[in-house]
Design a protein around this motif. Structure first.
Motif, short mmCIF file in Angstrom:
data_model
loop_
_atom_site.label_atom_id
_atom_site.label_comp_id
_atom_site.label_asym_id
_atom_site.label_seq_id
_atom_site.Cartn_x
_atom_site.Cartn_y
_atom_site.Cartn_z
N LEU A 16 9.15 9.92 14.87
CA LEU A 16 9.34 8.49 15.07
C LEU A 16 10.35 8.20 16.18
N ALA A 25 -1.13 6.85 9.17
CA ALA A 25 -2.33 6.28 8.55
C ALA A 25 -3.59 6.97 9.08
N GLY A 26 -3.40 8.17 9.59
CA GLY A 26 -4.55 8.96 10.04
C GLY A 26 -5.00 9.92 8.94
N ASP A 27 -5.93 10.78 9.27
CA ASP A 27 -6.42 11.74 8.28
C ASP A 27 -5.31 12.67 7.79
N THR A 28 -4.41 13.04 8.72
CA THR A 28 -3.32 13.93 8.32
C THR A 28 -2.45 13.26 7.27
N GLU A 43 -4.25 13.07 3.97
CA GLU A 43 -4.35 14.39 3.35
C GLU A 43 -3.01 14.80 2.74
N ARG A 102 1.82 1.19 9.59
CA ARG A 102 2.37 0.12 10.46
C ARG A 102 1.42 -1.05 10.69
N ARG A 103 0.13 -0.85 10.45
CA ARG A 103 -0.81 -1.97 10.63
C ARG A 103 -1.37 -2.38 9.27
N ARG A 107 -6.31 4.30 10.25
CA ARG A 107 -7.17 4.95 11.24
C ARG A 107 -8.02 6.06 10.58
N ILE A 127 2.35 11.40 12.06
CA ILE A 127 1.87 10.37 13.00
C ILE A 127 1.18 10.97 14.22
#
Ligand code: NDP
Length: 314
Positions: free
Chosen positions: A122, A156-159, A162, A179-180, A184, A241
Motif C-alpha cells: 500500500l 478485491a482480486g482473486d488473490t 483466495e 476500496r470500491r 475485480r 493488491i
C-alpha cells in the motif's frame, strides 16, 4: 570486485515455472544452461498451498512441492541451478554480461529472463514499520501465526478472495477491505467470500494506518463515500493488491510497458535485444498462471536454441 567469469550458452534468470521449464528444454537440447534462482527460489508458487489447476495433478499438489519437482527435472538433464540474485546486466555487447550478487560475472550468448513478479504494498509508513510484525503479503505463509485471532486483508482480486477464504479457515474473523463498491475477482471467488460468515467485507474502504508499536494491534480505516472512520482490532494485516514485475535490473536495455512488464514480439519470447528472451510473469500481466508461465518458458528455450543454431550457421 569481479572474481569469477563464466561463459555460458544459455543463462536463465529466475526459478519459477517459466525459468525451470526453459531449463528443462534447454538442457535436453544439450545447451548446458545455468539458472540463477533469484531471491525466492521456486518463485511465487513457493508461497502458495494447493495448486489445483496445473494439468497432470488430478488431486492437486502443494506449490513448494511442485517447484521442487520442477527443479529436480531441470537438474536431471544437467541444468546448473545456482542461488544468487542478478544485480546488473550489460546487453550492449555480446556475449551479454550479467553480474550476480555484485561479484560473479557471467558471459552469456543468450539470456532468458524469467524473473516473475512480486507483491505490491500500500505504501503506508506503518505498513513498512510493522512488516513481519503482523503485516504480511502472504496469507498462506503467515496466516498460521494468527490462528484463532482477528485479521484484515486488503484487496478485491482473486488473490485477496483466495487468501481471505484461507484465513477464514484459521482465524476467528477476517475483515476484507475493498476500496470500491465492487470486486475485480471472478464471480465464483466473490461468492465464496460473500457466503463465508467469518468474512466481513468493508466496501468503499481504505486503510489510513496500521496500528501498533511492536506488533499489529489494529487498523484505522475510512469509508471513502461517507468519510466515516473505524478502528479494527486485529493482530494480522494482509496485503493482496497485485504484483509488480521483477524487471528493474533490465530497464536500461529491454523495452517494457509503463508497469515494467517486458515487451515481447507477439507469438515469440523475443525482446528488443537479439538473443535475450523473456517468459513468465515478467512479460505477462494478463494470464499470470503457472501453466502459461511454463508454456512461455518452453517457448523461450526453443527461441534461444534457434537463435544459437542460426549464429553457428553464419
Ligand atoms: P489483481 O490485479 O487482479 O487485483 C488487485 C486488487 O487489489 C484489485 O481489486 C484492486 O482494486 C486492489 N488494489 C490495488 N491497489 C490497491 C490499493 N492501493 N489499495 C486497495 N486496494 C488495491 O491482482 P490479484 O493478485 O488478485 O490477481 C492477479 C491475477 O492472478 C489475476 O488475473 C487473477 O485472476 C489471477 N489469480 C487467479 C487465481 C485463481 O484462478 N485461482 C488466484 C489468484 C490470482 P481495484 O479493483 O479497485 O483496482
Amino acid at each position: 570486485m569481479n572474481q569469477d567469469i563464466e561463459r555460458v550458452k544459455v543463462l536463465i534468470i529466475g526459478s519459477g515455472p517459466a525459468g525451470y521449464t526453459a531449463a528443462i528444454y534447454a538442457s535436453r537440447a544439450g545447451l548446458n544452461p545455468v539458472l540463477y534462482t533469484g531471491g525466492q527460489p521456486g518463485g511465487q508458487l513457493t508461497i502458495t498451498t494447493d495448486v489445483e489447476n496445473y494439468p497432470g495433478y488430478p488431486d492437486g499438489i502443494m506449490g513448494p512441492e511442485m517447484m521442487e519437482d520442477f527443479r529436480k527435472q531441470a537438474e536431471r538433464f544437467g541444468t546448473k541451478v545456482r542461488y544468487g540474485m542478478v544485480t546488473a546486466v550489460d546487453f550492449s555487447q555480446t556475449p551479454y554480461v550479467v553480474t550476480v550478487d555484485e561479484q560473479v560475472t557471467v558471459h552469456a550468448d543468450t539470456v532468458i529472463i524469467s524473473t516473475g513478479a512480486s507483491a505490491k504494498w500500500l505504501g503506508l509508513d506503518s505498513e513498512t514499520r510493522l512488516n513481519g510484525k503482523g503485516v504480511s503479503a502472504c496469507a498462506v505463509c503467515d496466516g498460521f501465526f494468527f490462528r484463532g485471532q482477528d485479521v484484515a486483508i486488503v484487496g478485491a482480486g482473486d488473490t485477496a478472495c483466495e487468501e481471505a477464504s484461507y484465513l477464514a479457515n484459521i482465524c476467528s474473523k477476517v475483515y476484507m477491505i475493498v476500496r470500491r463498491d465492487e470486486m475485480r475477482a471472478s464471480q465464483i471467488m466473490q461468492n465464496r467470500v460473500m457466503n463465508n460468515p467469518k468474512i466481513e467485507i468493508l466496501w468503499n474502504t481504505e486503510t489510513e494506518e496500521i496500528l501498533g508499536e511492536e506488533e499489529v494491534t489494529g487498523a484505522r480505516v475510512i469509508n471513502n463515500v461517507t468519510h466515516q472512520k473505524r478502528e479494527l482490532k486485529i493482530s494480522g494485516f494482509f496485503v493482496a493488491i497485485g504484483h509488480q514485475p521483477n524487471t528493474s535490473v533490465f530497464k536500461d536495455f529491454i523495452h517494457m510497458d509503463e508497469s515494467g512488464y517486458i515487451k515481447t514480439i507477439p507469438g515469440s519470447t523475443k525482446t528488443n535485444v537479439e538473443g535475450v528472451f523473456a517468459c513468465g510473469d515478467a512479460q505477462d500481466h494478463i494470464y499470470r498462471q503457472a501453466v502459461t508461465a511454463a508454456g512461455t518458458g518452453c517457448m523461450a528455450a526453443l527461441d534461444a536454441e534457434r537463435f544459437l543454431a542460426a549464429l553457428e550457421n553464419h
